[in-house]
Design a protein around this motif. Sequence first.
Motif, PDB file in Angstrom:
ATOM      1  N   GLU A   1     116.547  96.272   4.172  1.00 26.22           N
ATOM      2  CA  GLU A   1     117.128  96.865   2.852  1.00 26.22           C
ATOM      3  C   GLU A   1     116.469  96.138   1.793  1.00 26.22           C
TER       4      GLU A   1
ATOM      5  N   LYS B   1     113.117  97.752   1.046  1.00 26.84           N
ATOM      6  CA  LYS B   1     113.622  99.087   0.174  1.00 26.84           C
ATOM      7  C   LYS B   1     113.718  98.724  -1.145  1.00 26.84           C
ATOM      8  N   LYS B   2     114.407  97.708  -1.532  1.00 27.07           N
ATOM      9  CA  LYS B   2     114.755  96.911  -2.797  1.00 27.07           C
ATOM     10  C   LYS B   2     113.524  96.731  -3.336  1.00 27.07           C
TER      11      LYS B   2
ATOM     12  N   LEU C   1     120.889 101.074   0.752  1.00 23.01           N
ATOM     13  CA  LEU C   1     120.837  99.692   0.291  1.00 23.01           C
ATOM     14  C   LEU C   1     122.355  99.322  -0.019  1.00 23.01           C
ATOM     15  N   HIS C   2     123.010  98.943   1.158  1.00 16.14           N
ATOM     16  CA  HIS C   2     124.419  98.943   1.319  1.00 16.14           C
ATOM     17  C   HIS C   2     124.889  97.462   0.543  1.00 16.14           C
ATOM     18  N   HIS C   3     124.140  96.711   0.787  1.00 12.06           N
ATOM     19  CA  HIS C   3     124.296  95.292   0.383  1.00 12.06           C
ATOM     20  C   HIS C   3     124.155  95.327  -1.385  1.00 12.06           C
ATOM     21  N   GLN C   4     123.383  95.963  -1.513  1.00  9.22           N
ATOM     22  CA  GLN C   4     122.977  95.978  -3.166  1.00  9.22           C
ATOM     23  C   GLN C   4     124.009  97.003  -3.854  1.00  9.22           C
TER      24      GLN C   4
ATOM     25  N   GLU D   1     126.943  94.777  -4.240  1.00  6.98           N
ATOM     26  CA  GLU D   1     126.976  93.868  -5.472  1.00  6.98           C
ATOM     27  C   GLU D   1     127.271  94.642  -6.691  1.00  6.98           C
TER      28      GLU D   1
END
Lengths: 194, 707
Positions: free
Chosen positions: A54, A57-58, B102-105, B108
């Motif tokens: 993740e 990706k970010k 982007l599950h955590h993002q 948030e």
Amino acid sequence: MNMNIYSSSMLARVNNSWVLSVCVLLLFLAISVKSFGGEPESSPTNGTLSTQLEDIKKQVLKLNRDLFILEEDLLFPASTQVAVFVSVDVGRFFKIDSVELKINDKNVAGFLYTERQRKALEKGGIQQVYLGNLKEGKHQLTAIFTGFDGEGRSTKRAVTHQFEKDDDVVMIELKVEDNESSYRANVRVEEWVL
Amino acid sequence: MRLNLHPNLDLNPSLDLNIAQIVKVTLISGMISLTMVMPTLAETVAASAHIEDKLYRKALYYYFTGDFGEALNQISLNRQRFNSHSSRTRLFEAGLQVTVGLHHQATESLQSLKVNQAVSLVNNTDESRTNTSPKELRLIALLQLAEQQIQQGATTTAKQTLSQITEVSNAYGNQYQILNQLAYWPELPVLSAIAARVDSDEKASSRQSFIDGYIKLNQALLHMEQGEFERAKPKLTEIKNTLWLPPAKTFWHLLFNPFSDDKNRDFSEKVNDERIQQQAVNDYAQLLLAQMYVKQERYEAAYYELKDFPQDSPYTESALFIFAFSAQKIKQYTMSLKLFSVVKERFPYSNLGWQASLLLAGQVVDQMSLEEGMTSYQNAERLYQQRLTELADFQQVFSTSDDLLRFSPKKENFPISQAKVETATKLMMPFFTNNVYSTDSIWLQKALLDNELQAHFQALVELDLITAHLKRQQQKNLWLKDTLSLNSKRKGKVVEAQQGADYRAIIAQLNDKKQSIAKIVADAELAQKGSVFANQAEEKWLERIKASKQAITLIDGNRNIDEYQSRVKRIEGVLTWQLQQSFPVRLWQHKKLLKEIDQLLLQAEQHRNRFVVLKDSAPVLSNLAERIEKSATDIKTQLINVTKLREMTSHKIQINVQQFVDNQRVVLAAHLLTSRHEMAAVLESMAKFDKRIERQLAPNLQNKGAL
């Protein structure tokens, strides 16, 4: 007993929205059918790897954005930037097929629409069809739309717009709008006020 | 298809400035009018909401065309460039983040949205102007936040999030209920907003969707887990017999679950999927009912429950096995023999198939003969041995595989190989894939039933896509670097060319000229002297009059000049009268021209100043160069990170597959052992049987011997 073999792939394919519920169902099944000599239970997904993925990706998305801004700052500074957008309101009387743009009688952009892109416009999306540079002063934008009318006949719509470029970004929206009274579509031009 | 989006590399046209030319050309050009309007506060707010909507719709276009990465990029740009961050946009962003993994993002984003929404509700700010009300946005945010938390295993936080919901509209009622079930599982959910949900009449009138089916299935499962079979039974029977319709979905439902409505599929595919989905819910309930009967040792009920189970259901394997097992229990031996044979043949690599072999052999021993039973056990033994050999081969080849994605893949697993290398200017490429990794290897297929392993393989696929994407970014960055260097050179050349001319002096000279003209005009106005503004023809006439006067003076005394003088005076009078007539107009025209010259000179001065600024804008270019360098470093770092993570993931996969192989080996070894034990037992029975026959025959032999 591997009762979850088809259930997981099946339900995941047909409806991902309720995968969680299915997971619970499967969890129960995995436990309840153990007496038949079932599959080994799977442990939860490794958090570290997925978090790292993740994070990458970010970062990649951030890099995308940075490069985009960099490109715009370098090639299209606000003082010379001109952007042209296309939007469609309803699209019942005119199925957009292509658009051709001319600035000061010079071809600057053209776009052929796929079915999906056309539908994206009809659902309310706004497409940036051109981004370029112009000197300060008066200019003329000409847009020629081709498409199909309500009865499937090939048809064209054109619009000409005079605008003035100053130190700020110029953003022009070409709105293809249905006219209920005339049963035909018109192209209206709107300059965005930033 | 985009025909031409980037016209050329014309960096900044204002660099091609030629002040003298501008002054010359624009002296005869029309007047430029600038209207300054001071907007009121209300207009400013409306304009900003208007532009926010436009920017949101720009992102929406990418979303609807399936380019989620670009949509996310657009949202991010809108925020950075235009400070656009309404609640609607943020919820949209969170949905896109979920889509791209982007599950955590996303969590948030939803958390911050939740806080902001609380403020927004109190202040009743801009959100009231959007299509979705602030209340609804808050509800969606809370539901999606809870879903993300559940997915990340944070059920306690999910419960807290759900408890903040006090009111649920019809569209989100099912989602609210199912999330509660998941958060509270295996306890009964506490539905804080249930009273505000749909009332019973309304609910009864609403159609029964798959989601209602899932809710009921979960309820039945809960009952079963708590041993309340009698409560589970009516629920499962109802689910089994109900025609479940596809649920109505809002934009936000689809956004957070984008693959539930794949726009690439055509109508017939969608209809077929809906039919399969409905059948799956019914079949699942039927299977659970049968399973419940087996748990209650009501084998006859289980047998009849599964008698009409469809052959092409996703649950056929399990149903077939339970059906065979129940048949055996209720002594329907012919049927159970056939059914176990079918399970064994149709699922040769599944545990149920392996188990069926043993149960089948056992039944052959009981129902047929010891010899036939022995053959059945021998077949089972051969099957297990064969599987063990295949498993060892699989393990050997898999463990030595350099690239795990290349290990017996299905062709569609390789979107990267299909991706063409396009021009460096076109950067965007979706590096998120919806395709689930699949393989041709039977053992790996079985191993992939483990979610963790499947997730690791999926990660490998995504990492390869990211690597390809980063390489494209690298190309793009290099291209930007080249472009910057070309433009720096171009700028240098322009500056060099312009340095030959002293524009300040030229402008000053033009200013002086203008001043002298202005003085002439002012004097003419003061003296009301029309001849100052005489045109070319009039100038000629004035010249001729002057010459005529001189000629008359020369011939004075030789001839009678009275007539000449009176004629010249007449002409002069007419001309003067004409000039005085047009004097006010000409004076006004000249004043206007002087004003225009003033403006043009001012513009020229501004252009000159700007040119000076651009000429000295080395910091801007060096800033761009720095940014390019930084991007290059970042890309390099990310490429290293991706390589490391790929290695880690591959290692993890190897461990998982090894565990899988070990487990399978244990299961097969256990079956092998059981089959051998059973064979020994059969042999023993056969020996006993032989001895008995021997004993039966022995007295006769003894008797014969005696005779």
